[in-house]
Design a protein around this motif. Structure first.
Motif, PDB file in Angstrom:
ATOM      1  N   MET A 247       0.851  -1.209   0.000  1.00 55.64           N
ATOM      2  CA  MET A 247       0.000   0.000   0.000  1.00 55.64           C
ATOM      3  C   MET A 247       0.878   1.247   0.000  1.00 55.64           C
ATOM      4  SD  MET A 247      -2.882   1.555   0.094  1.00 55.64           S
ATOM      5  CE  MET A 247      -3.919   0.108   0.278  1.00 55.64           C
ATOM      6  N   THR A 248       0.768   2.051  -1.058  1.00 55.48           N
ATOM      7  CA  THR A 248       1.560   3.269  -1.108  1.00 55.48           C
ATOM      8  C   THR A 248       1.100   4.259  -0.040  1.00 55.48           C
ATOM      9  OG1 THR A 248       2.103   5.215  -2.433  1.00 55.48           O
ATOM     10  CG2 THR A 248      -0.001   4.148  -2.905  1.00 55.48           C
ATOM     11  N   GLU A 249       2.039   4.967   0.546  1.00 54.39           N
ATOM     12  CA  GLU A 249       1.703   5.919   1.599  1.00 54.39           C
ATOM     13  C   GLU A 249       1.040   7.173   1.045  1.00 54.39           C
ATOM     14  OE1 GLU A 249       4.670   6.810   4.430  1.00 54.39           O
ATOM     15  OE2 GLU A 249       4.677   4.797   5.248  1.00 54.39           O
ATOM     16  N   LYS A 250       0.922   7.269  -0.277  1.00 55.39           N
ATOM     17  CA  LYS A 250       0.232   8.412  -0.864  1.00 55.39           C
ATOM     18  C   LYS A 250      -1.268   8.192  -0.939  1.00 55.39           C
ATOM     19  CE  LYS A 250       4.150   9.974  -3.657  1.00 55.39           C
ATOM     20  NZ  LYS A 250       4.619  10.291  -5.034  1.00 55.39           N
ATOM     21  N   LEU A 251      -1.708   6.958  -0.638  1.00 59.53           N
ATOM     22  CA  LEU A 251      -3.129   6.637  -0.707  1.00 59.53           C
ATOM     23  C   LEU A 251      -3.656   6.234   0.664  1.00 59.53           C
ATOM     24  CD1 LEU A 251      -3.307   4.464  -3.950  1.00 59.53           C
ATOM     25  CD2 LEU A 251      -4.123   6.806  -3.674  1.00 59.53           C
ATOM     26  N   LEU A 252      -4.942   6.457   0.880  1.00 54.28           N
ATOM     27  CA  LEU A 252      -5.594   6.015   2.100  1.00 54.28           C
ATOM     28  C   LEU A 252      -5.625   4.491   2.156  1.00 54.28           C
ATOM     29  CD1 LEU A 252      -8.653   8.433   1.968  1.00 54.28           C
ATOM     30  CD2 LEU A 252      -6.759   8.577   3.603  1.00 54.28           C
ATOM     31  N   ASN A 253      -5.373   3.940   3.326  1.00 55.08           N
ATOM     32  CA  ASN A 253      -5.545   2.508   3.501  1.00 55.08           C
ATOM     33  C   ASN A 253      -7.020   2.165   3.335  1.00 55.08           C
ATOM     34  OD1 ASN A 253      -4.638  -0.166   4.352  1.00 55.08           O
ATOM     35  ND2 ASN A 253      -5.856   0.202   6.177  1.00 55.08           N
ATOM     36  N   HIS A 254      -7.294   1.025   2.727  1.00 53.85           N
ATOM     37  CA  HIS A 254      -8.684   0.680   2.448  1.00 53.85           C
ATOM     38  C   HIS A 254      -8.860  -0.821   2.405  1.00 53.85           C
ATOM     39  CE1 HIS A 254      -6.780   0.330  -1.491  1.00 53.85           C
ATOM     40  NE2 HIS A 254      -7.791  -0.458  -1.847  1.00 53.85           N
ATOM     41  N   ARG A 255     -10.117  -1.231   2.407  1.00 53.10           N
ATOM     42  CA  ARG A 255     -10.476  -2.630   2.230  1.00 53.10           C
ATOM     43  C   ARG A 255     -11.591  -2.696   1.201  1.00 53.10           C
ATOM     44  NH1 ARG A 255     -12.379  -7.106   6.807  1.00 53.10           N
ATOM     45  NH2 ARG A 255     -12.894  -8.766   5.318  1.00 53.10           N
ATOM     46  N   ALA A 256     -11.410  -3.515   0.183  1.00 53.64           N
ATOM     47  CA  ALA A 256     -12.416  -3.680  -0.866  1.00 53.64           C
ATOM     48  C   ALA A 256     -13.077  -5.044  -0.723  1.00 53.64           C
ATOM     49  CB  ALA A 256     -11.775  -3.551  -2.242  1.00 53.64           C
ATOM     50  N   GLU A 257     -14.394  -5.054  -0.855  1.00 59.97           N
ATOM     51  CA  GLU A 257     -15.177  -6.285  -0.741  1.00 59.97           C
ATOM     52  C   GLU A 257     -16.258  -6.288  -1.810  1.00 59.97           C
ATOM     53  OE1 GLU A 257     -15.986  -6.890   3.835  1.00 59.97           O
ATOM     54  OE2 GLU A 257     -15.677  -4.766   3.388  1.00 59.97           O
ATOM     55  N   GLY A 258     -16.701  -7.493  -2.187  1.00 61.37           N
ATOM     56  CA  GLY A 258     -17.809  -7.603  -3.114  1.00 61.37           C
ATOM     57  C   GLY A 258     -17.357  -7.769  -4.551  1.00 61.37           C
ATOM     58  N   PRO A 259     -18.301  -7.978  -5.457  1.00 62.02           N
ATOM     59  CA  PRO A 259     -17.977  -8.232  -6.865  1.00 62.02           C
ATOM     60  C   PRO A 259     -17.368  -7.014  -7.542  1.00 62.02           C
ATOM     61  CG  PRO A 259     -20.345  -7.947  -6.582  1.00 62.02           C
ATOM     62  CD  PRO A 259     -19.760  -8.005  -5.204  1.00 62.02           C
ATOM     63  N   ALA A 260     -16.293  -7.240  -8.296  1.00 59.82           N
ATOM     64  CA  ALA A 260     -15.642  -6.133  -8.992  1.00 59.82           C
ATOM     65  C   ALA A 260     -16.578  -5.466  -9.989  1.00 59.82           C
ATOM     66  CB  ALA A 260     -14.383  -6.631  -9.694  1.00 59.82           C
TER      67      ALA A 260
ATOM     68  N   PRO B  74      -6.362   9.505   7.646  1.00 61.10           N
ATOM     69  CA  PRO B  74      -4.920   9.598   7.883  1.00 61.10           C
ATOM     70  C   PRO B  74      -4.591   9.397   9.366  1.00 61.10           C
ATOM     71  CG  PRO B  74      -5.631  11.330   6.397  1.00 61.10           C
ATOM     72  CD  PRO B  74      -6.879  10.672   6.908  1.00 61.10           C
ATOM     73  N   GLY B  75      -3.580   8.578   9.630  1.00 56.08           N
ATOM     74  CA  GLY B  75      -3.170   8.326  11.007  1.00 56.08           C
ATOM     75  C   GLY B  75      -4.091   7.412  11.773  1.00 56.08           C
ATOM     76  N   HIS B  76      -5.085   6.849  11.118  1.00 55.29           N
ATOM     77  CA  HIS B  76      -6.026   5.910  11.732  1.00 55.29           C
ATOM     78  C   HIS B  76      -5.918   4.576  10.990  1.00 55.29           C
ATOM     79  CE1 HIS B  76      -7.585   9.809  12.915  1.00 55.29           C
ATOM     80  NE2 HIS B  76      -8.471   9.274  13.729  1.00 55.29           N
ATOM     81  N   GLY B  77      -6.112   3.481  11.718  1.00 56.89           N
ATOM     82  CA  GLY B  77      -6.023   2.179  11.064  1.00 56.89           C
ATOM     83  C   GLY B  77      -4.692   2.026  10.358  1.00 56.89           C
ATOM     84  N   GLY B  78      -4.741   1.766   9.061  1.00 52.05           N
ATOM     85  CA  GLY B  78      -3.502   1.562   8.307  1.00 52.05           C
ATOM     86  C   GLY B  78      -3.082   2.729   7.449  1.00 52.05           C
ATOM     87  N   SER B  79      -3.755   3.886   7.544  1.00 51.06           N
ATOM     88  CA  SER B  79      -3.394   5.040   6.716  1.00 51.06           C
ATOM     89  C   SER B  79      -2.236   5.813   7.329  1.00 51.06           C
ATOM     90  CB  SER B  79      -4.591   5.981   6.537  1.00 51.06           C
ATOM     91  OG  SER B  79      -5.543   5.454   5.640  1.00 51.06           O
ATOM     92  N   ALA B  80      -1.338   6.279   6.481  1.00 51.53           N
ATOM     93  CA  ALA B  80      -0.155   7.004   6.939  1.00 51.53           C
ATOM     94  C   ALA B  80      -0.543   8.339   7.568  1.00 51.53           C
ATOM     95  CB  ALA B  80       0.791   7.238   5.773  1.00 51.53           C
ATOM     96  N   PRO B  81       0.079   8.714   8.678  1.00 50.41           N
ATOM     97  CA  PRO B  81      -0.240   9.995   9.330  1.00 50.41           C
ATOM     98  C   PRO B  81       0.077  11.197   8.453  1.00 50.41           C
ATOM     99  CG  PRO B  81       0.992   8.558  10.822  1.00 50.41           C
ATOM    100  CD  PRO B  81       1.054   7.925   9.471  1.00 50.41           C
ATOM    101  N   GLY B  82       1.119  11.085   7.630  1.00 55.77           N
ATOM    102  CA  GLY B  82       1.588  12.228   6.863  1.00 55.77           C
ATOM    103  C   GLY B  82       0.717  12.627   5.691  1.00 55.77           C
ATOM    104  N   LEU B  83      -0.404  11.944   5.493  1.00 58.05           N
ATOM    105  CA  LEU B  83      -1.287  12.298   4.386  1.00 58.05           C
ATOM    106  C   LEU B  83      -1.939  13.670   4.586  1.00 58.05           C
ATOM    107  CD1 LEU B  83      -2.983   8.842   3.718  1.00 58.05           C
ATOM    108  CD2 LEU B  83      -1.497  10.096   2.153  1.00 58.05           C
ATOM    109  N   ILE B  84      -2.051  14.122   5.839  1.00 56.62           N
ATOM    110  CA  ILE B  84      -2.522  15.479   6.111  1.00 56.62           C
ATOM    111  C   ILE B  84      -1.663  16.077   7.217  1.00 56.62           C
ATOM    112  CG2 ILE B  84      -4.908  15.160   5.375  1.00 56.62           C
ATOM    113  CD1 ILE B  84      -5.671  14.897   8.335  1.00 56.62           C
ATOM    114  N   GLY B  85      -1.754  17.392   7.397  1.00 55.83           N
ATOM    115  CA  GLY B  85      -0.995  18.062   8.438  1.00 55.83           C
ATOM    116  C   GLY B  85      -1.814  19.162   9.077  1.00 55.83           C
ATOM    117  N   PRO B  86      -1.219  19.967   9.937  1.00 57.51           N
ATOM    118  CA  PRO B  86      -1.932  21.045  10.620  1.00 57.51           C
ATOM    119  C   PRO B  86      -2.661  21.952   9.629  1.00 57.51           C
ATOM    120  CG  PRO B  86       0.266  20.767  11.538  1.00 57.51           C
ATOM    121  CD  PRO B  86       0.200  19.889  10.327  1.00 57.51           C
TER     122      PRO B  86
END
Length: 373
Positions: A1-14, A51-63
């Motif tokens: 998972m690239t740190e430039k994207l939000l961590n996610h989970r995909a489910e269901g038919p494509a 960002p900074g929650h679950g598996g998403s990188a904290p640095g995706l947003i800042g102050p």
């Protein structure tokens, strides 16, 4: 998972219609654990972490982050998955992201569900103060009060409380900055996306009046109030949330059937339904919901334009039975015989003369039948 994207989970038919699910501040996509698997039976469900929650990188947003910044991250995620247009449902901050998307990017959102959220979050001061405390002291006090803020007395979800404890303080504070700056009260009437509001009657963070305000302002919006539900309704009252979302999402199939009849005619649709079997039922639902409820209802192209595109595609693939049906549909959508002929003539250049020859024969037969009446 690239740190430039939000961590996610995909489910269901494509191939299912996309549905993006947004979380509340302090939680991960686990907030949807009791809802997403059921929704994934019919939808391509993508739930994401802040960002900074679950598996998403904290640095995706800042102050100084804004809800618009979070919405941009959601769009980047959708783009990376090849999702152009999607239904969206979000809780609290996730709901605010949905409101922003519906207002600023309506071409991307097919429907919106805002759950236990608000067009404003009681002004900027409480969030500025919370951000300051978190940056100075961490998340300890918020972990201790999580159950009281999120649920009715005696109820808890340990996994979500753990999410709060494990969140990155700087990213959490930046999300507080986003909530502090968020206020769409004066622009709600501009939202044109089909919208559902879900309020928890025991929600202290965003009580029902916050959702009623949105429902009263957004044209055609629907409001559902859930008894015994507090702020994290999908975790505390999953069946009630599922019922509301299924009804809301199912409206695409209902609208799709209306458009299908308008374009193809009652006689054709009645014959298709009469031939329906348990084996073909899901496919028929897919066609009504996705092709007619999502694509043909998209206002970006007119029905005339869609007919032209459809005729060309059917000629290109040699689907002449379908072509006959869509020649009739093109007439209903306002194309003249001369315009249909012009479309088929262009297919001779790009699809080949033999294909166009067969297409002209099919169209001539259909148009002759029309002249017989």
């Amino acid at each position: 998972m690239t740190e430039k994207l939000l961590n996610h989970r995909a489910e269901g038919p494509a191939s299912g219609p996309p549905l993006l699910l947004g979380p509340s501040l302090g939680t991960s996509y686990a907030l949807w654990d009791k809802v997403a698997p059921e929704l994934s039976i019919t939808h391509r469900v993508v739930r994401w972490d802040l960002p900074g929650h679950g598996g998403s990188a904290p640095g995706l947003i800042g102050p100084g982050a804004t809800v618009g910044d979070l919405a941009d991250l959601v769009l980047a995620l959708a783009d990376s998955l090849g999702i152009e247009r999607f239904a969206y449902a979000g809780v609290s901050l996730g709901g605010a992201v949905g409101l922003h998307l519906a207002l600023h990017h309506p071409e991307r959102v097919s429907s919106l569900a805002v759950i236990c959220s608000s067009a404003h979050f009681n002004g900027s001061k409480p969030w500025q103060e919370r951000a300051e405390v978190v940056r100075r002291e961490g998340l300890g006090s918020l972990v201790a009060s999580a159950d009281a803020r999120w649920f009715t007395p005696g109820f808890t979800v340990p996994e979500l409380v753990r999410d709060q404890a494990e969140a990155d303080p700087e990213a959490y504070a930046a999300c507080c900055d986003a909530l502090a700056a968020f206020d769409l009260q004066d622009r709600l009437t501009e939202i044109s996306v089909r919208t559902l509001l879900v309020a928890g009657r025991e929600d202290k963070a965003t009580p029902p009046p916050h959702l009623r305000e949105i429902a009263d302002a957004v044209p055609g919006a629907t409001l559902v109030e859930l008894p015994h539900a507090a702020h994290l309704a999908p975790a505390q009252c999953p069946e009630a949330v599922l019922t509301a979302l299924r009804t809301h999402l199912g409206a695409a199939a209902k609208r799709g059937m209306e458009v299908r009849r308008e374009v193809l005619g009652d006689a054709h649709v009645d014959r298709a339904q009469a031939r329906q079997t348990p084996f073909t039922a899901r496919f028929q639902d897919f066609i009504s919901r996705y092709a007619w409820g999502e694509i043909w209802t998209d206002p970006t192209l007119s029905r005339r334009e869609r007919s032209m595109i459809t005729l060309t595609a059917l000629v290109a693939h040699g689907h002449y039975d379908e072509l006959a049906m869509h020649v009739r549909a093109a007439r209903r959508n306002g194309l003249t015989p001369e315009e249909i002929g012009a479309v088929l003539l262009q297919t001779a250049v790009y699809c080949g003369v033999p294909a166009a020859n067969s297409a002209f024969a099919t169209a001539q037969r259909v148009l002759a039948e029309e002249d017989d009446f």
